[in-house]
Structure formats: C-alpha cells, structure tokens
Write a protein that holds these residues in place. Structure first.
Motif, mmCIF file in Angstrom:
data_model
loop_
_atom_site.group_PDB
_atom_site.id
_atom_site.type_symbol
_atom_site.label_atom_id
_atom_site.label_comp_id
_atom_site.label_asym_id
_atom_site.label_seq_id
_atom_site.Cartn_x
_atom_site.Cartn_y
_atom_site.Cartn_z
ATOM 1 N N TRP A 41 -6.987 -4.339 0.797
ATOM 2 C CA TRP A 41 -6.333 -5.656 0.782
ATOM 3 C C TRP A 41 -6.017 -6.162 2.195
ATOM 4 C CZ3 TRP A 41 -2.439 -3.378 -3.235
ATOM 5 C CH2 TRP A 41 -3.086 -3.241 -4.478
ATOM 6 N N ARG A 98 2.755 1.634 -3.476
ATOM 7 C CA ARG A 98 1.863 2.086 -4.544
ATOM 8 C C ARG A 98 1.510 3.560 -4.381
ATOM 9 N NH1 ARG A 98 -1.071 -1.090 -7.897
ATOM 10 N NH2 ARG A 98 -2.929 0.250 -7.604
ATOM 11 N N ALA A 99 1.365 3.995 -3.124
ATOM 12 C CA ALA A 99 1.070 5.417 -2.910
ATOM 13 C C ALA A 99 2.232 6.293 -3.353
ATOM 14 C CB ALA A 99 0.748 5.660 -1.434
ATOM 15 N N ILE A 150 -0.095 8.263 3.979
ATOM 16 C CA ILE A 150 -0.340 6.825 3.762
ATOM 17 C C ILE A 150 0.847 5.999 4.263
ATOM 18 C CG2 ILE A 150 -0.600 5.041 2.001
ATOM 19 C CD1 ILE A 150 -2.265 7.061 0.389
ATOM 20 N N THR A 184 0.827 -1.201 0.000
ATOM 21 C CA THR A 184 0.000 0.000 0.000
ATOM 22 C C THR A 184 0.865 1.256 0.000
ATOM 23 O OG1 THR A 184 -1.743 -1.163 1.192
ATOM 24 C CG2 THR A 184 -1.809 1.243 1.238
ATOM 25 N N SER A 201 -6.323 5.545 1.418
ATOM 26 C CA SER A 201 -5.986 4.838 0.173
ATOM 27 C C SER A 201 -6.921 3.659 -0.025
ATOM 28 C CB SER A 201 -4.532 4.357 0.215
ATOM 29 O OG SER A 201 -4.249 3.526 -0.898
ATOM 30 N N ASP A 247 -6.129 1.109 -1.646
ATOM 31 C CA ASP A 247 -5.337 -0.122 -1.572
ATOM 32 C C ASP A 247 -5.396 -0.755 -0.186
ATOM 33 O OD1 ASP A 247 -4.607 0.205 -4.203
ATOM 34 O OD2 ASP A 247 -2.732 1.256 -3.737
ATOM 35 N N GLY A 248 -5.826 0.017 0.807
ATOM 36 C CA GLY A 248 -5.928 -0.530 2.155
ATOM 37 C C GLY A 248 -6.951 -1.639 2.283
ATOM 38 N N TRP A 272 -6.106 0.652 10.632
ATOM 39 C CA TRP A 272 -6.446 0.209 9.264
ATOM 40 C C TRP A 272 -7.542 1.072 8.656
ATOM 41 C CZ3 TRP A 272 -11.239 -2.117 7.900
ATOM 42 C CH2 TRP A 272 -11.328 -2.519 6.566
ATOM 43 N N ALA A 292 0.678 3.395 7.324
ATOM 44 C CA ALA A 292 1.037 1.987 7.107
ATOM 45 C C ALA A 292 2.143 1.568 8.072
ATOM 46 C CB ALA A 292 1.469 1.778 5.655
#
Length: 408
Positions: free
Chosen positions: A95, A33-34, A45, A30, A90, A92-93, A83, A49
């Motif tokens: 996942w 990708r950010a 992000i 994540t 994001s 993508d979180g 989370w 993370a």
C-alpha cells in the motif's frame, strides 16, 4: 514536498500535508495489521515501519533535502530501501507504494521519476505475489493503476503549475509595464505643463515686465521737465502691471486669457493693437479679412499669444514705426499675420536663446502653432522689416504635414 521552490503556496502545502498523513497512516496500518494478525514477524515489521516513518519525517525537516535535488534523491532512496525491507516482511507494505509514486515523480527529473515509478510498481507486484505464493494478472492491476493515476495527477499538476507561473510572470510584467507607462505619462505631463508655463510666462509676464520697464524709463526721462507725461507713463505702467497680474492668475489656473473674456478673437486683437499704440511709440493697426467663424478656445489663445509676442518683439527690437496685425479666415484655416516696417533681421542667424537676454519668443510661438497642427513662417531681411504668419486648421488634421519654414 517541493525541493526547488523556496516557499509553498497554500494549495501545494495542503497537498504535501495530505501526502505526509497518507504515508504515516499506511505505515501505521501495516504495523497494526501485523500485530493484530499475530504475524511471526510482527516485531520486525513494526520496527521497520517505525524506521521508515522516521526517515520519511526527516525529509521535510532537513533544509538540505528541501533545497538540493541530489539530497532529495538520496533521501528518497533511503525511504525506498526501508520500504523494500518492509515489503519483504509484509504484503501490506504494498500500500505504501502509492504515496511513493508521488514522491518519486515530484522530486526526480521526469525520466528518472517515471523509471522509479515503474521500478516501484514492479517491486510492489513482485512482493505481493511472493507473499501470496502465486501470481495472477489481477495482482498487477492495483499497483499499475495506482502508478498510472499518480503519473497523470503529478504531470497534470505540473502542467497547471507551469501555466500558473507563466500567468504570474505575465501579470508581473504587465504590472511593471503599467507602472513604467504611468511614470512615462507622469513625466510627459510634467514636461507638457512645464512647457505651457514657460510659454505663458514668456508671452505674458515677461513681455509685461518688459513693457513696464520701458514705460518707467520713459517716465524717468520725462522728469522733471514734463511731469504730466511722466504721470501718464506711470499710470500706463500701473495698468500693465494689473493686466499681467490677471494674466498670471489665469494661466496658473489654465483658463482663457482675460483679453478673450466677453469678446471675440478679432475684438481681443483690436484691443491689443490699441493698447500697444497707446503705451509705446509704435502704431499698431488691426485688419480683419474673411467671414469670422467660431474657433476653439485653444486656437484663439494660441493666435492671441502669437500676436502679443510678435508685437512685443517688434516694440523691443525692430525700431519700427508701424505694425499691421491681420486676422484672416481662409475657409478651412485661420491665420494671424504681423508685419512691421522695422530694421528686420536674418532668420538664419539668430542668437541662441539665453535666460539673460531672452530670445525664446520665436521658439514659443512656433511650439504653440505646431502643437495645434498649424504652420509658422517668418520672412525678414536686414533693413526690410519682418512678416510673421501663424496659420491653424479649423479642424484638427488626421496627419500633421510638415511644411518648410524658416529656422528661429
């Protein structure tokens, strides 16, 4: 991780490490990708993370989290809150929701875990839809399917674990039972061997020593007037000592008595009567009735020992002049009867056995006979002699019947 088990077996430990790697990998993905996508929230992000990874890593390290379900729930809530922040920053979180399902199902009670999984799936679907700016049923398939898979896997694993634990307890109980059974069998074997030695010592060494003592007393009384009689008594005492030494060696090795070597039971009993008549002031006569048949060694030994003990008791206590030993083959039974013309006794008023004075003979005879499924009876009265009978079946009975008998 398992908050209730003090130690993990290799398979659960491997699964826990796989879950740890999956969480860290998804958080790292994540953040990467950010940064790679030049997201305007790349910094927050990445920081979120990293914070989520740190909070997650603290769980397996803190002992309280590993041992307390409440502490584990608080830790799980902190990870979930972090989370949610990541999911808000994001898409993508979403996942990370998949490993969270496993943590919630594993650390929380069944109902609470299922509710947490449902809430996480809804949050994941809503967050992803918010980042996409629209909602479609296809967006719900991934999180919902992941939740279903997680529930099936975790509940299936828990069922297998419970079955494995039940089998482990059963194996432990079986092992303990086998150990108890082995101990009981060992104790029973020790008691049986102790009883065997006690009977053999009474019927051989004790009776032999008593006979030697009587012969030496006779030799002492014969001196100095009749030295030839004294010498004869001493020679008989020496022979009795030799015989009993052989008996001692035989019963220690659990072998048949020397008197039965190379001869039949009838021959051994006839020799016993002859030896008793020669050594003591008692005329012992042997009688045989019926057609002799082969007997098991245990039967021959038991009947011979009964006759030996009975004649020894007659010689020591009965003050009898004669004793008749009869071996009878009665079809499906074999019996030995010993009848004397001594002073007799009351079978119901015998003194208790005593290490100093003896009194174990009748109990030992009865135990021998009963061990082989036979019957043992005594008939006697003061002034009317004694009749003793030991009867054994030629074949072991299916059920040993209890017959009335006189008390020792």
């Amino acid at each position: 991780m398992n908050s209730t088990a003090p130690a993990l077996t290799p398979t659960p430990r491997a699964l826990a490490w796989c879950l740890h790697v999956l969480v860290v990998a998804l958080l790292a993905l994540t953040a990467v990708r950010a940064v790679a996508g030049h997201s305007p929230y790349a910094g927050p992000i990445t920081a979120t993370a990293a914070a989520c990874a740190v909070i997650y890593a603290a769980g397996p390290v803190l002992p309280r989290v590993r041992r307390s379900r409440r502490a584990a729930a608080l830790w799980l809530a902190a990870v979930g809150a972090c989370w949610l922040v990541l999911l808000a920053l994001s898409g993508d979180g979403v996942w990370v929701a998949f490993p969270l399902y496993f943590l919630q199902l594993h650390l929380l009670p069944r109902r609470a875990g299922l509710a947490a999984v449902a809430a996480t799936a809804v949050a994941a679907i809503a967050g992803f839809a918010a980042h996409q700016g629209s909602f479609s049923p296809a967006m719900a398939i991934g999180p919902a399917l992941g939740a279903a898979v997680a529930v099936a896997v975790v509940w299936g694993y828990q069922a297998l674990y419970r079955e494995s634990e039940q089998r482990r307890r059963l194996i432990e109980e079986l092992t303990a039972t086998r150990a108890d059974l082995a101990a009981a069998q060992h104790a029973a074997g020790v008691l049986a061997e102790r009883e065997r030695l006690a009977r053999e010592i009474h019927d051989t060494l004790a009776q032999g020593l008593s006979s030697i003592q009587l012969l030496l007393r006779a030799a002492e009384r014969a001196l100095p007037r009749t030295p030839e009689n004294a010498a004869r008594y001493v020679d008989q005492a020496r022979q009795a000592a030799v015989d009993n030494l052989a008996e001692a060696r035989r019963f220690v090795a659990a072998l048949a008595p020397p008197a039965l070597e190379g001869t039949t039971l009838a021959g051994a009993l006839e020799r016993l009567c002859a030896t008793t008549s020669a050594r003591h002031r008692l005329t012992a006569r042997f009688h045989l009735t019926g057609e002799p048949v082969p007997l098991a060694t245990a039967h021959e030994v038991a009947l011979l020992r009964v006759a030996q003990s009975a004649l020894a008791n007659t010689e020591r206590h009965a003050e009898a002049a004669t004793a008749d030993v009869t071996l009878s083959y009665l079809g499906d039974h074999v019996a030995v009867d010993v009848v004397d013309d001594g002073r007799g006794f009351d079978p119901d008023r015998l003194p208790a056995p005593d290490p100093e004075t003896g009194g174990f003979g009748l109990a030992a005879m009865r135990a021998r006979v009963h061990a082989l499924g036979g019957t043992f009876t005594i008939e006697s009265a003061p002034g009317h002699g004694t009749a003793l009978a030991a009867r054994l079946p030629l074949t072991p009975p299916a059920e040993t019947e209890t017959e009335p008998e006189a008390r020792p």
